[in-house]
Motif scaffolding. Structure first.
Motif, PDB file in Angstrom:
ATOM      1  N   PHE A  73       0.846  -1.193   0.000  1.00 49.29           N
ATOM      2  CA  PHE A  73       0.000   0.000   0.000  1.00 49.29           C
ATOM      3  C   PHE A  73       0.879   1.239   0.000  1.00 49.29           C
ATOM      4  O   PHE A  73       1.976   1.233   0.560  1.00 49.29           O
ATOM      5  CB  PHE A  73      -0.870   0.058   1.262  1.00 49.29           C
ATOM      6  N   ARG A  74       0.362   2.287  -0.653  1.00 47.78           N
ATOM      7  CA  ARG A  74       0.952   3.605  -0.475  1.00 47.78           C
ATOM      8  C   ARG A  74       0.078   4.347   0.522  1.00 47.78           C
ATOM      9  O   ARG A  74      -1.141   4.408   0.340  1.00 47.78           O
ATOM     10  CB  ARG A  74       0.952   4.377  -1.808  1.00 47.78           C
ATOM     11  N   CYS A  75       0.670   4.924   1.563  1.00 48.38           N
ATOM     12  CA  CYS A  75      -0.131   5.671   2.529  1.00 48.38           C
ATOM     13  C   CYS A  75      -0.868   6.796   1.790  1.00 48.38           C
ATOM     14  O   CYS A  75      -0.254   7.563   1.053  1.00 48.38           O
ATOM     15  CB  CYS A  75       0.751   6.245   3.621  1.00 48.38           C
ATOM     16  N   PRO A  76      -2.194   6.905   1.947  1.00 50.11           N
ATOM     17  CA  PRO A  76      -2.965   7.913   1.208  1.00 50.11           C
ATOM     18  C   PRO A  76      -2.691   9.361   1.645  1.00 50.11           C
ATOM     19  O   PRO A  76      -3.104  10.280   0.950  1.00 50.11           O
ATOM     20  CB  PRO A  76      -4.423   7.545   1.516  1.00 50.11           C
ATOM     21  N   VAL A  77      -2.012   9.542   2.741  1.00 48.09           N
ATOM     22  CA  VAL A  77      -1.726  10.913   3.177  1.00 48.09           C
ATOM     23  C   VAL A  77      -0.681  11.526   2.244  1.00 48.09           C
ATOM     24  O   VAL A  77       0.410  10.975   2.091  1.00 48.09           O
ATOM     25  CB  VAL A  77      -1.224  10.939   4.637  1.00 48.09           C
ATOM     26  N   ALA A  78      -1.034  12.656   1.615  1.00 40.59           N
ATOM     27  CA  ALA A  78      -0.194  13.224   0.562  1.00 40.59           C
ATOM     28  C   ALA A  78       1.226  13.529   1.040  1.00 40.59           C
ATOM     29  O   ALA A  78       2.188  13.326   0.306  1.00 40.59           O
ATOM     30  CB  ALA A  78      -0.845  14.490   0.016  1.00 40.59           C
ATOM     31  N   ALA A  79       1.359  13.975   2.260  1.00 40.49           N
ATOM     32  CA  ALA A  79       2.677  14.353   2.760  1.00 40.49           C
ATOM     33  C   ALA A  79       3.509  13.141   3.161  1.00 40.49           C
ATOM     34  O   ALA A  79       4.679  13.274   3.481  1.00 40.49           O
ATOM     35  CB  ALA A  79       2.523  15.299   3.951  1.00 40.49           C
ATOM     36  N   CYS A  80       2.904  11.961   3.127  1.00 33.99           N
ATOM     37  CA  CYS A  80       3.595  10.760   3.624  1.00 33.99           C
ATOM     38  C   CYS A  80       3.950   9.821   2.466  1.00 33.99           C
ATOM     39  O   CYS A  80       5.110   9.698   2.098  1.00 33.99           O
ATOM     40  CB  CYS A  80       2.717  10.054   4.651  1.00 33.99           C
ATOM     41  N   ARG A  81       2.950   9.182   1.894  1.00 36.27           N
ATOM     42  CA  ARG A  81       3.124   8.264   0.764  1.00 36.27           C
ATOM     43  C   ARG A  81       4.090   7.115   1.058  1.00 36.27           C
ATOM     44  O   ARG A  81       4.722   6.592   0.155  1.00 36.27           O
ATOM     45  CB  ARG A  81       3.583   9.026  -0.495  1.00 36.27           C
ATOM     46  N   ARG A  82       4.242   6.743   2.339  1.00 33.48           N
ATOM     47  CA  ARG A  82       5.102   5.611   2.677  1.00 33.48           C
ATOM     48  C   ARG A  82       4.580   4.322   2.056  1.00 33.48           C
ATOM     49  O   ARG A  82       3.376   4.142   1.933  1.00 33.48           O
ATOM     50  CB  ARG A  82       5.101   5.405   4.201  1.00 33.48           C
ATOM     51  N   ARG A  83       5.526   3.415   1.741  1.00 29.37           N
ATOM     52  CA  ARG A  83       5.139   2.099   1.246  1.00 29.37           C
ATOM     53  C   ARG A  83       5.006   1.179   2.454  1.00 29.37           C
ATOM     54  O   ARG A  83       5.981   0.978   3.171  1.00 29.37           O
ATOM     55  CB  ARG A  83       6.213   1.585   0.291  1.00 29.37           C
ATOM     56  N   VAL A  84       3.818   0.669   2.673  1.00 25.37           N
ATOM     57  CA  VAL A  84       3.575  -0.094   3.892  1.00 25.37           C
ATOM     58  C   VAL A  84       2.809  -1.379   3.617  1.00 25.37           C
ATOM     59  O   VAL A  84       2.120  -1.513   2.618  1.00 25.37           O
ATOM     60  CB  VAL A  84       2.771   0.746   4.930  1.00 25.37           C
ATOM     61  N   ALA A  85       2.933  -2.328   4.541  1.00 24.68           N
ATOM     62  CA  ALA A  85       2.244  -3.610   4.409  1.00 24.68           C
ATOM     63  C   ALA A  85       0.832  -3.553   4.981  1.00 24.68           C
ATOM     64  O   ALA A  85      -0.014  -4.365   4.626  1.00 24.68           O
ATOM     65  CB  ALA A  85       3.042  -4.701   5.106  1.00 24.68           C
ATOM     66  N   CYS A  86       0.595  -2.602   5.862  1.00 28.87           N
ATOM     67  CA  CYS A  86      -0.716  -2.523   6.497  1.00 28.87           C
ATOM     68  C   CYS A  86      -1.196  -1.081   6.549  1.00 28.87           C
ATOM     69  O   CYS A  86      -0.403  -0.168   6.735  1.00 28.87           O
ATOM     70  CB  CYS A  86      -0.661  -3.010   7.946  1.00 28.87           C
ATOM     71  N   ILE A  87      -2.476  -0.917   6.384  1.00 33.97           N
ATOM     72  CA  ILE A  87      -3.051   0.401   6.610  1.00 33.97           C
ATOM     73  C   ILE A  87      -4.150   0.269   7.652  1.00 33.97           C
ATOM     74  O   ILE A  87      -4.689  -0.814   7.864  1.00 33.97           O
ATOM     75  CB  ILE A  87      -3.607   1.039   5.321  1.00 33.97           C
ATOM     76  N   TYR A  88      -4.468   1.379   8.260  1.00 36.80           N
ATOM     77  CA  TYR A  88      -5.370   1.368   9.403  1.00 36.80           C
ATOM     78  C   TYR A  88      -6.474   2.381   9.206  1.00 36.80           C
ATOM     79  O   TYR A  88      -6.267   3.435   8.606  1.00 36.80           O
ATOM     80  CB  TYR A  88      -4.597   1.722  10.681  1.00 36.80           C
ATOM     81  N   TYR A  89      -7.623   2.069   9.742  1.00 30.54           N
ATOM     82  CA  TYR A  89      -8.778   2.956   9.637  1.00 30.54           C
ATOM     83  C   TYR A  89      -8.985   3.633  10.982  1.00 30.54           C
ATOM     84  O   TYR A  89      -9.076   2.982  12.011  1.00 30.54           O
ATOM     85  CB  TYR A  89     -10.009   2.141   9.271  1.00 30.54           C
ATOM     86  N   SER A  90      -9.044   4.951  10.962  1.00 31.30           N
ATOM     87  CA  SER A  90      -9.176   5.672  12.223  1.00 31.30           C
ATOM     88  C   SER A  90     -10.618   6.083  12.462  1.00 31.30           C
ATOM     89  O   SER A  90     -11.421   6.099  11.539  1.00 31.30           O
ATOM     90  CB  SER A  90      -8.309   6.919  12.184  1.00 31.30           C
ATOM     91  N   PRO A  91     -10.941   6.415  13.692  1.00 34.65           N
ATOM     92  CA  PRO A  91     -12.300   6.881  14.000  1.00 34.65           C
ATOM     93  C   PRO A  91     -12.662   8.162  13.241  1.00 34.65           C
ATOM     94  O   PRO A  91     -13.825   8.517  13.154  1.00 34.65           O
ATOM     95  CB  PRO A  91     -12.259   7.158  15.504  1.00 34.65           C
ATOM     96  N   THR A  92     -11.667   8.857  12.701  1.00 35.83           N
ATOM     97  CA  THR A  92     -11.964  10.065  11.934  1.00 35.83           C
ATOM     98  C   THR A  92     -12.302   9.733  10.486  1.00 35.83           C
ATOM     99  O   THR A  92     -12.539  10.622   9.679  1.00 35.83           O
ATOM    100  CB  THR A  92     -10.754  11.024  11.933  1.00 35.83           C
ATOM    101  N   GLY A  93     -12.314   8.430  10.130  1.00 40.12           N
ATOM    102  CA  GLY A  93     -12.718   8.036   8.794  1.00 40.12           C
ATOM    103  C   GLY A  93     -11.609   8.117   7.766  1.00 40.12           C
ATOM    104  O   GLY A  93     -11.860   8.367   6.598  1.00 40.12           O
ATOM    105  N   GLN A  94     -10.369   7.926   8.176  1.00 32.69           N
ATOM    106  CA  GLN A  94      -9.253   7.973   7.234  1.00 32.69           C
ATOM    107  C   GLN A  94      -8.483   6.664   7.278  1.00 32.69           C
ATOM    108  O   GLN A  94      -8.276   6.100   8.346  1.00 32.69           O
ATOM    109  CB  GLN A  94      -8.265   9.072   7.654  1.00 32.69           C
TER     110      GLN A  94
END
Ligand code: ZN
Length: 171
Positions: A73-94
């Motif tokens: 996955f590419r982190c969807p946060v524009a300032a980050c874009r890290r390549r990661v194996a896992c992404i997480y869903y936060s209570p803020t809906g991101q």
């Protein structure tokens, strides 16, 4: 608290289901595409209303040591874009990587006033006064040197004043 989506196999749609932070049912559908996943997060707001959110998350395919390729996955946060194996869903809906999740969480729940309170409580603990930075100060613990006591007492007082300015209505 957070839902977590790990890596999956190519061509395989994944359903995750669970209870979100508000206690309502939700499920996430991951249809497959080469360059992205689309997460459909659906949940029951109440008896009449079903809500849906779509999130697109970019994928990057990287060759493995033993041949083949594996998606990241590419982190969807524009300032980050890290390549990661896992992404997480936060209570803020991101959906974000773990690092960004910590930031999202901190900015939402760790207001400066909470940070001051926990800082103050740490000092009050050392003084044996019990938590509650806006509660009155106590006595010097028997085992503590006067110099240490004075230093901690003044620090506690400053934090209490700073917090009072922050959260109490000013004259
Ligand atoms: Zn990130």
């Amino acid at each position: 608290m957070f839902k977590r989506l790990g890596l999956f196999r190519e061509g395989q749609a994944t359903w995750l289901s669970g209870i979100d932070s508000k206690g309502s049912d939700c499920s996430i559908h991951v249809p497959q595409a080469r360059d992205k996943v689309v997460l459909i997060h659906a949940w029951q707001r109440d008896a009449h209303c079903r809500e849906m959110q779509h999130h697109e998350i970019a994928l990057e395919w990287v060759p493995c040591h033993l041949g083949g390729q594996r998606p990241w996955f590419r982190c969807p946060v524009a300032a980050c874009r890290r390549r990661v194996a896992c992404i997480y869903y936060s209570p803020t809906g991101q959906w974000t990587c773990r690092c960004c999740q910590a930031l999202v969480y901190e900015t939402q729940y760790e207001r400066p006033s909470f940070r001051l309170m926990s800082k103050g409580d740490k000092i009050r603990n050392r003084l044996g006064w019990g938590p509650g930075i806006l509660r009155p100060p106590g006595d010097k613990p028997k085992y503590m040197h006067w110099r240490t006591f004075e230093r901690l007492r003044i620090r506690e007082q400053r934090i209490a004043q700073a917090l009072a300015r922050m959260i109490l209505p000013q004259p």
